[in-house]
Scaffold this active site. Sequence first.
Site, PDB file in Angstrom:
ATOM      1  N   ASN A 130      -6.871   6.055   3.908  1.00 47.24           N
ATOM      2  CA  ASN A 130      -8.399   6.354   3.736  1.00 47.24           C
ATOM      3  C   ASN A 130      -8.491   7.974   3.721  1.00 47.24           C
ATOM      4  O   ASN A 130      -9.824   8.292   3.468  1.00 47.24           O
ATOM      5  CB  ASN A 130      -9.160   5.659   4.507  1.00 47.24           C
ATOM      6  CG  ASN A 130      -8.948   3.958   4.502  1.00 47.24           C
ATOM      7  OD1 ASN A 130      -8.295   3.607   3.820  1.00 47.24           O
ATOM      8  ND2 ASN A 130      -9.512   3.330   5.376  1.00 47.24           N
ATOM      9  N   ASN A 187      -9.372   3.327  -1.655  1.00 49.31           N
ATOM     10  CA  ASN A 187      -9.811   4.352  -0.745  1.00 49.31           C
ATOM     11  C   ASN A 187      -9.227   5.494  -0.610  1.00 49.31           C
ATOM     12  O   ASN A 187      -9.594   6.676  -0.249  1.00 49.31           O
ATOM     13  CB  ASN A 187     -10.022   3.730   0.856  1.00 49.31           C
ATOM     14  CG  ASN A 187     -10.973   2.622   0.722  1.00 49.31           C
ATOM     15  OD1 ASN A 187     -11.910   2.711   0.126  1.00 49.31           O
ATOM     16  ND2 ASN A 187     -10.926   1.656   1.803  1.00 49.31           N
ATOM     17  N   HIS A 226       0.809  -1.154  -0.017  1.00 44.76           N
ATOM     18  CA  HIS A 226       0.023   0.057   0.031  1.00 44.76           C
ATOM     19  C   HIS A 226       0.974   1.367  -0.217  1.00 44.76           C
ATOM     20  O   HIS A 226       0.214   2.247  -0.248  1.00 44.76           O
ATOM     21  CB  HIS A 226      -0.623   0.029   1.333  1.00 44.76           C
ATOM     22  CG  HIS A 226      -2.201   0.284   0.939  1.00 44.76           C
ATOM     23  ND1 HIS A 226      -2.698   0.513  -0.405  1.00 44.76           N
ATOM     24  CD2 HIS A 226      -3.574   0.419   1.706  1.00 44.76           C
ATOM     25  CE1 HIS A 226      -4.181   0.488  -0.283  1.00 44.76           C
ATOM     26  NE2 HIS A 226      -4.578   0.627   1.041  1.00 44.76           N
ATOM     27  N   ASP A 262      -0.714   2.483  -5.675  1.00 48.87           N
ATOM     28  CA  ASP A 262      -0.523   1.170  -5.584  1.00 48.87           C
ATOM     29  C   ASP A 262      -1.962   0.673  -6.313  1.00 48.87           C
ATOM     30  O   ASP A 262      -2.911   1.284  -6.026  1.00 48.87           O
ATOM     31  CB  ASP A 262      -0.401   0.321  -4.491  1.00 48.87           C
ATOM     32  CG  ASP A 262      -1.427   0.655  -3.286  1.00 48.87           C
ATOM     33  OD1 ASP A 262      -2.406  -0.262  -3.197  1.00 48.87           O
ATOM     34  OD2 ASP A 262      -1.483   1.608  -3.027  1.00 48.87           O
TER      35      ASP A 262
END
Length: 197
Positions: A76, A122, A29, A101
């Site tokens: 997020n 997100n 991530h 990513d």
Amino acid sequence: MLFGNKSAAVDWLVAGLGNPGQKYANTRHNMGFLTVDLLAEEEGVKLNKVKFKSAYNILPFAGARCLVMKPQTYMNLSGEAVGEAARFYKIPPERVLIIYDDVSLPVGKLRVRPTGSAGGHNGIKSVIAHLNSQDFPRVKIGTGAPAGGGEEMIGWVTGVPSQKDREILLESFKRAIRAAECVIAHGCQRAMNDFNG
């Protein structure tokens, strides 16, 4: 000083997405973080200023004055940092470049896009909400996906790639920097032609 007055305008905002903290440092991530860290290193600076809920610096890149940032809000809420900096410097969405990513692409594959939905990401969902637009260029770095998908996905994106994948990804970070450079200097269409394999 290269650009004369230090408070001069910023031409572009380049944000690498990721999660702050050692726990997430080399996870899938964090491809965006790792790429902009490498970009800063290539330019001989550190992203060590703190403002706009991010670690950032302003540097010359691709013939433009760029604010390069790593939002420190967790993935997020990435849009909070990106939106705040874009408003402060009055940077329109089409000059906000996001590097992140993408599990829908094979490991190390790049995809440049001038616009688009969040595609389930997100961080991008948050950026779209805070820029009030999905018309911002992006460079996606493929991380591959687990065979099972679904529940396994969270463990996958917060997991560390294998040694073999890490070597592939390091090359893709370098290519992602060149792709970002191409977007800024020549536009998205040229970057898509050159980097979307």
